[in-house]
Design a protein around this motif. Structure first.
Motif, PDB file in Angstrom:
ATOM      1  N   THR A  78      -2.738  -2.438 -13.551  1.00 41.07           N
ATOM      2  CA  THR A  78      -3.070  -1.039 -13.268  1.00 41.07           C
ATOM      3  C   THR A  78      -4.377  -0.901 -12.490  1.00 41.07           C
ATOM      4  O   THR A  78      -4.820   0.207 -12.218  1.00 41.07           O
ATOM      5  CB  THR A  78      -3.206  -0.242 -14.580  1.00 41.07           C
ATOM      6  OG1 THR A  78      -4.169  -0.897 -15.422  1.00 41.07           O
ATOM      7  CG2 THR A  78      -1.879  -0.154 -15.306  1.00 41.07           C
ATOM      8  N   SER A  79      -4.992  -2.010 -12.123  1.00 49.23           N
ATOM      9  CA  SER A  79      -6.317  -1.951 -11.516  1.00 49.23           C
ATOM     10  C   SER A  79      -6.285  -1.475 -10.061  1.00 49.23           C
ATOM     11  O   SER A  79      -7.300  -1.034  -9.539  1.00 49.23           O
ATOM     12  CB  SER A  79      -6.979  -3.339 -11.562  1.00 49.23           C
ATOM     13  OG  SER A  79      -6.295  -4.242 -10.717  1.00 49.23           O
ATOM     14  N   ARG A  80      -5.115  -1.585  -9.417  1.00 49.91           N
ATOM     15  CA  ARG A  80      -4.970  -1.270  -7.989  1.00 49.91           C
ATOM     16  C   ARG A  80      -5.778  -2.209  -7.106  1.00 49.91           C
ATOM     17  O   ARG A  80      -5.963  -1.950  -5.926  1.00 49.91           O
ATOM     18  CB  ARG A  80      -5.336   0.190  -7.682  1.00 49.91           C
ATOM     19  CG  ARG A  80      -4.503   1.213  -8.433  1.00 49.91           C
ATOM     20  CD  ARG A  80      -3.028   0.969  -8.240  1.00 49.91           C
ATOM     21  NE  ARG A  80      -2.208   2.014  -8.846  1.00 49.91           N
ATOM     22  CZ  ARG A  80      -0.928   1.876  -9.145  1.00 49.91           C
ATOM     23  NH1 ARG A  80      -0.321   0.720  -8.935  1.00 49.91           N
ATOM     24  NH2 ARG A  80      -0.247   2.865  -9.671  1.00 49.91           N
ATOM     25  N   ILE A  91      -0.045  -1.166  -4.808  1.00 50.80           N
ATOM     26  CA  ILE A  91       1.023  -1.162  -5.801  1.00 50.80           C
ATOM     27  C   ILE A  91       1.467  -2.607  -5.977  1.00 50.80           C
ATOM     28  O   ILE A  91       1.731  -3.306  -4.994  1.00 50.80           O
ATOM     29  CB  ILE A  91       2.207  -0.291  -5.351  1.00 50.80           C
ATOM     30  CG1 ILE A  91       1.753   1.154  -5.165  1.00 50.80           C
ATOM     31  CG2 ILE A  91       3.336  -0.362  -6.377  1.00 50.80           C
ATOM     32  CD1 ILE A  91       2.845   2.065  -4.647  1.00 50.80           C
ATOM     33  N   GLN A  92       1.508  -3.064  -7.220  1.00 51.35           N
ATOM     34  CA  GLN A  92       1.757  -4.473  -7.491  1.00 51.35           C
ATOM     35  C   GLN A  92       3.257  -4.749  -7.665  1.00 51.35           C
ATOM     36  O   GLN A  92       3.973  -4.001  -8.329  1.00 51.35           O
ATOM     37  CB  GLN A  92       1.001  -4.912  -8.749  1.00 51.35           C
ATOM     38  CG  GLN A  92      -0.437  -4.447  -8.848  1.00 51.35           C
ATOM     39  CD  GLN A  92      -1.341  -5.014  -7.772  1.00 51.35           C
ATOM     40  OE1 GLN A  92      -0.951  -5.892  -7.022  1.00 51.35           O
ATOM     41  NE2 GLN A  92      -2.563  -4.499  -7.687  1.00 51.35           N
ATOM     42  N   TYR A  93       3.691  -5.851  -7.092  1.00 55.66           N
ATOM     43  CA  TYR A  93       5.050  -6.357  -7.241  1.00 55.66           C
ATOM     44  C   TYR A  93       4.972  -7.794  -7.724  1.00 55.66           C
ATOM     45  O   TYR A  93       3.947  -8.453  -7.570  1.00 55.66           O
ATOM     46  CB  TYR A  93       5.801  -6.300  -5.912  1.00 55.66           C
ATOM     47  CG  TYR A  93       6.122  -4.903  -5.447  1.00 55.66           C
ATOM     48  CD1 TYR A  93       7.402  -4.375  -5.591  1.00 55.66           C
ATOM     49  CD2 TYR A  93       5.141  -4.106  -4.870  1.00 55.66           C
ATOM     50  CE1 TYR A  93       7.693  -3.085  -5.171  1.00 55.66           C
ATOM     51  CE2 TYR A  93       5.421  -2.817  -4.439  1.00 55.66           C
ATOM     52  CZ  TYR A  93       6.702  -2.310  -4.602  1.00 55.66           C
ATOM     53  OH  TYR A  93       6.982  -1.038  -4.194  1.00 55.66           O
ATOM     54  N   ILE A  94       6.065  -8.273  -8.293  1.00 54.87           N
ATOM     55  CA  ILE A  94       6.111  -9.667  -8.718  1.00 54.87           C
ATOM     56  C   ILE A  94       7.352 -10.321  -8.128  1.00 54.87           C
ATOM     57  O   ILE A  94       8.438  -9.744  -8.128  1.00 54.87           O
ATOM     58  CB  ILE A  94       6.083  -9.797 -10.256  1.00 54.87           C
ATOM     59  CG1 ILE A  94       5.952 -11.258 -10.664  1.00 54.87           C
ATOM     60  CG2 ILE A  94       7.296  -9.131 -10.904  1.00 54.87           C
ATOM     61  CD1 ILE A  94       5.575 -11.449 -12.121  1.00 54.87           C
ATOM     62  N   LEU A 133       0.840  -1.189   0.000  1.00 55.76           N
ATOM     63  CA  LEU A 133       0.000   0.000   0.000  1.00 55.76           C
ATOM     64  C   LEU A 133       0.880   1.246   0.000  1.00 55.76           C
ATOM     65  O   LEU A 133       1.844   1.336   0.759  1.00 55.76           O
ATOM     66  CB  LEU A 133      -0.927   0.020   1.218  1.00 55.76           C
ATOM     67  CG  LEU A 133      -1.962  -1.091   1.302  1.00 55.76           C
ATOM     68  CD1 LEU A 133      -2.778  -0.944   2.581  1.00 55.76           C
ATOM     69  CD2 LEU A 133      -2.874  -1.084   0.091  1.00 55.76           C
ATOM     70  N   ASP A 134       0.527   2.200  -0.872  1.00 59.89           N
ATOM     71  CA  ASP A 134       1.274   3.453  -0.872  1.00 59.89           C
ATOM     72  C   ASP A 134       0.695   4.401   0.187  1.00 59.89           C
ATOM     73  O   ASP A 134      -0.169   4.019   0.989  1.00 59.89           O
ATOM     74  CB  ASP A 134       1.273   4.092  -2.263  1.00 59.89           C
ATOM     75  CG  ASP A 134      -0.117   4.510  -2.737  1.00 59.89           C
ATOM     76  OD1 ASP A 134      -1.055   4.546  -1.907  1.00 59.89           O
ATOM     77  OD2 ASP A 134      -0.266   4.807  -3.942  1.00 59.89           O
ATOM     78  N   SER A 135       1.179   5.630   0.192  1.00 64.28           N
ATOM     79  CA  SER A 135       0.744   6.593   1.213  1.00 64.28           C
ATOM     80  C   SER A 135      -0.736   6.936   1.118  1.00 64.28           C
ATOM     81  O   SER A 135      -1.331   7.427   2.077  1.00 64.28           O
ATOM     82  CB  SER A 135       1.584   7.872   1.111  1.00 64.28           C
ATOM     83  OG  SER A 135       1.464   8.440  -0.188  1.00 64.28           O
ATOM     84  N   ASN A 136      -1.336   6.673  -0.043  1.00 64.34           N
ATOM     85  CA  ASN A 136      -2.774   6.923  -0.234  1.00 64.34           C
ATOM     86  C   ASN A 136      -3.613   5.666  -0.030  1.00 64.34           C
ATOM     87  O   ASN A 136      -4.796   5.641  -0.389  1.00 64.34           O
ATOM     88  CB  ASN A 136      -3.021   7.494  -1.634  1.00 64.34           C
ATOM     89  CG  ASN A 136      -2.359   8.839  -1.843  1.00 64.34           C
ATOM     90  OD1 ASN A 136      -2.400   9.696  -0.966  1.00 64.34           O
ATOM     91  ND2 ASN A 136      -1.729   9.016  -3.003  1.00 64.34           N
TER      92      ASN A 136
END
Length: 220
Positions: free
Chosen positions: A163-165, A139-142, A132-135
């Motif tokens: 890009t779906s979040r 954010i996706q990682y692999i 999770l970002d500050s908002n």
């Protein structure tokens, strides 16, 4: 020059656009200036992955570690390649390491020794992780294993679902081809990050799996 587009990934407010030179099969990255900044998204509204684009070369613009950079103009779509053509005729990388080692970044000493900043590799059973970002947005990682080393890279692929979040944590990608990149502006005593710029799912494409071609690891 003609290039087959293999990445259209997020880079700041612009797009990192890269792919194979149709004639030589070597990597090309289009940039907006000699500092290697991304090109405008507005210029790429008509361009899609696997499109063959034609452009005039304004200038070859390599920086110390990124030899693939080109400043271009008059970009237009002139054709299309298939995944089979790219992975089974042009080929993918088979280097021992993903740029240098298992870190998610390349430090200054190793960066200056790189022979290329783009690689395309085949991996199995990769797992999507989420932060999770500050908002409080996902954010996706692999995370995947390549030649026995575990890598954990941020996904900058602009295609759905990355890009779906949505929280995709735990999603397993059984057989994929990933285009990976080293990006960033090197500052003293710092490093540049590795990213997963494009993910191609080949799980249900046995003809590609059976005929993947591997090329040597040297960028000339």
């Amino acid at each position: 020059m003609q290039m087959c587009v293999l990445t259209m990934s997020s880079k700041g407010d612009g797009i990192c656009l890269s792919g194979y030179d149709v004639d030589s099969g070597k990597w090309v990255r289009l940039v907006s200036n000699e500092e290697g900044d991304a090109i405008s998204r507005n210029l790429m509204n008509e361009v899609n992955i696997l499109d063959v684009i034609e452009f005039d070369i304004v200038k070859y613009a390599p920086i110390r570690w990124s030899k693939e950079n080109i400043i271009a103009k008059n970009i237009k779509v002139v054709g299309k390649k298939t995944e089979y053509e790219i992975f089974c005729k042009y080929g993918i990388d088979n280097d021992d390491l993903l740029f240098d080692d298992g870190k998610y970044y390349v430090d200054e000493n190793n960066l200056l020794n790189l022979t290329k900043t783009l690689m395309i590799i085949n991996v199995q059973n990769a797992v999507i992780k989420t932060k999770l970002d500050s908002n409080e947005e996902c954010i996706q990682y692999i995370e995947f294993k390549y030649n026995g080393i575990i890598y954990h890279l941020k996904i900058t692929d602009l295609s759905y679902p990355y890009t779906s979040r949505d929280n995709l944590t735990g999603t397993i990608l059984e057989n994929i081809i990933i285009v990976c990149s080293v990006q960033g502006k090197l500052k003293p005593n710092s490093h540049c990050y590795k990213f997963a710029c494009k993910i191609f799912d080949i799980k249900n494409k046995p003809n590609i799996i059976k005929n993947i071609k591997y090329k040597d690891g040297v960028y000339e």
